[in-house]
Design an enzyme around this catalytic site. Structure first.
Site, short mmCIF file in Angstrom:
data_model
loop_
_atom_site.label_atom_id
_atom_site.label_comp_id
_atom_site.label_asym_id
_atom_site.label_seq_id
_atom_site.Cartn_x
_atom_site.Cartn_y
_atom_site.Cartn_z
N HIS A 1 -3.01 -2.20 -1.41
CA HIS A 1 -1.57 -2.42 -1.50
C HIS A 1 -0.99 -1.67 -2.69
O HIS A 1 -1.71 -1.12 -3.53
CB HIS A 1 -1.22 -3.92 -1.56
CG HIS A 1 -1.51 -4.61 -2.85
ND1 HIS A 1 -1.03 -5.85 -3.17
CD2 HIS A 1 -2.26 -4.25 -3.93
CE1 HIS A 1 -1.44 -6.22 -4.37
NE2 HIS A 1 -2.19 -5.27 -4.85
N CYS B 1 -0.37 -1.84 -10.76
CA CYS B 1 -0.20 -2.25 -9.35
C CYS B 1 0.79 -1.36 -8.62
O CYS B 1 0.91 -1.42 -7.41
CB CYS B 1 0.24 -3.70 -9.28
SG CYS B 1 -1.04 -4.81 -9.87
N HIS C 1 -4.18 0.66 -4.41
CA HIS C 1 -5.43 0.15 -4.97
C HIS C 1 -5.83 -1.04 -4.12
O HIS C 1 -5.02 -1.56 -3.35
CB HIS C 1 -5.26 -0.26 -6.45
CG HIS C 1 -4.34 -1.43 -6.62
ND1 HIS C 1 -2.98 -1.29 -6.66
CD2 HIS C 1 -4.59 -2.75 -6.73
CE1 HIS C 1 -2.42 -2.49 -6.81
NE2 HIS C 1 -3.38 -3.40 -6.84
N HIS D 1 -8.10 -4.81 -3.20
CA HIS D 1 -8.61 -6.11 -3.65
C HIS D 1 -9.55 -6.67 -2.60
O HIS D 1 -9.38 -6.40 -1.40
CB HIS D 1 -7.48 -7.12 -3.85
CG HIS D 1 -6.56 -6.79 -4.97
ND1 HIS D 1 -6.87 -7.01 -6.29
CD2 HIS D 1 -5.32 -6.24 -4.98
CE1 HIS D 1 -5.87 -6.63 -7.05
NE2 HIS D 1 -4.91 -6.13 -6.29
N ASP E 1 -7.76 -6.81 7.37
CA ASP E 1 -9.00 -6.28 6.78
C ASP E 1 -9.08 -4.76 6.91
O ASP E 1 -8.86 -4.20 7.99
CB ASP E 1 -10.21 -6.92 7.46
CG ASP E 1 -11.51 -6.61 6.73
OD1 ASP E 1 -11.50 -6.57 5.49
OD2 ASP E 1 -12.53 -6.38 7.41
N HIS E 2 -9.39 -4.11 5.78
CA HIS E 2 -9.48 -2.65 5.71
C HIS E 2 -8.18 -1.96 6.10
O HIS E 2 -8.19 -0.87 6.67
CB HIS E 2 -10.66 -2.12 6.54
CG HIS E 2 -11.98 -2.37 5.87
ND1 HIS E 2 -12.55 -3.62 5.81
CD2 HIS E 2 -12.83 -1.55 5.22
CE1 HIS E 2 -13.69 -3.55 5.15
NE2 HIS E 2 -13.88 -2.31 4.77
N GLU F 1 -6.63 -13.30 -5.18
CA GLU F 1 -6.53 -11.84 -5.24
C GLU F 1 -7.66 -11.28 -6.10
O GLU F 1 -8.18 -10.19 -5.85
CB GLU F 1 -5.17 -11.42 -5.80
CG GLU F 1 -4.91 -9.94 -5.66
CD GLU F 1 -3.47 -9.58 -5.96
OE1 GLU F 1 -2.73 -9.25 -5.02
OE2 GLU F 1 -3.07 -9.67 -7.14
NI NI Z 1 -3.10 -5.39 -6.71
#
Ligand code: NI
Length: 136
Positions: A16, A35, A41, A43, A81-82, A126
């Site tokens: 995100h 961020c 990036h 998580h 996911d992914h 997160e």
């Molecule tokens: Ni983040």
């Protein structure tokens, strides 16, 4: 009537970027810091879905965990996911994908599929130390 909470854990890995298109680059950097990386990036999100309700006297269940597992897989894991949340999940095309907003979106995706008498709480990690909770 006794009430109990049954919980199911799930995980998804996603990318995100926290960014407000109405703001300057400087302001986005000031508010969102790392961020706001334009290259995104990731998580390793951990999700706990908690369903609260009475224990059915016949089955002994509050909710069939197989049904809950399949619902989370279909509505959350398969969708998130992914994925790049900003670009590939409809809700985040116009909503910043913070942990707070992701938890609300997950809650809103699951709520319509649960019986009315059941309570729903979503906990989203997160990072191992940062997590949010939403129960509507
Ligand atoms: Ni983040």
């Amino acid at each position: 009537m006794k009430k109990i909470t049954v919980c199911r854990k799930a995980t998804f890995n996603a990318a995100h970027r926290l960014y407000n298109p109405a703001w300057s680059d400087d302001k986005n950097d000031a508010i969102f810091g790392l961020c706001n990386n334009p290259s995104y990036h990731g998580h390793n999100y951990e999700l706990i879905v908690a369903v609260t309700g009475p224990i059915d006297p016949v089955t002994g269940y509050t909710m069939d965990m197989k049904v809950l597992k399949d619902l989370i897989k279909l509505k959350v894991e398969d969708a998130f996911d992914h994925k790049n949340l900003n670009e590939q999940v409809e809700e985040f095309k116009t909503l910043n994908p913070t942990a707070e907003n992701i938890a609300v979106v997950i809650w809103e995706r699951l709520r319509p599929h649960l019986a009315d008498q059941l309570g729903l709480e979503v906990t989203l990690y997160e990072t191992p130390r940062n997590f949010v909770k939403y129960s509507g």
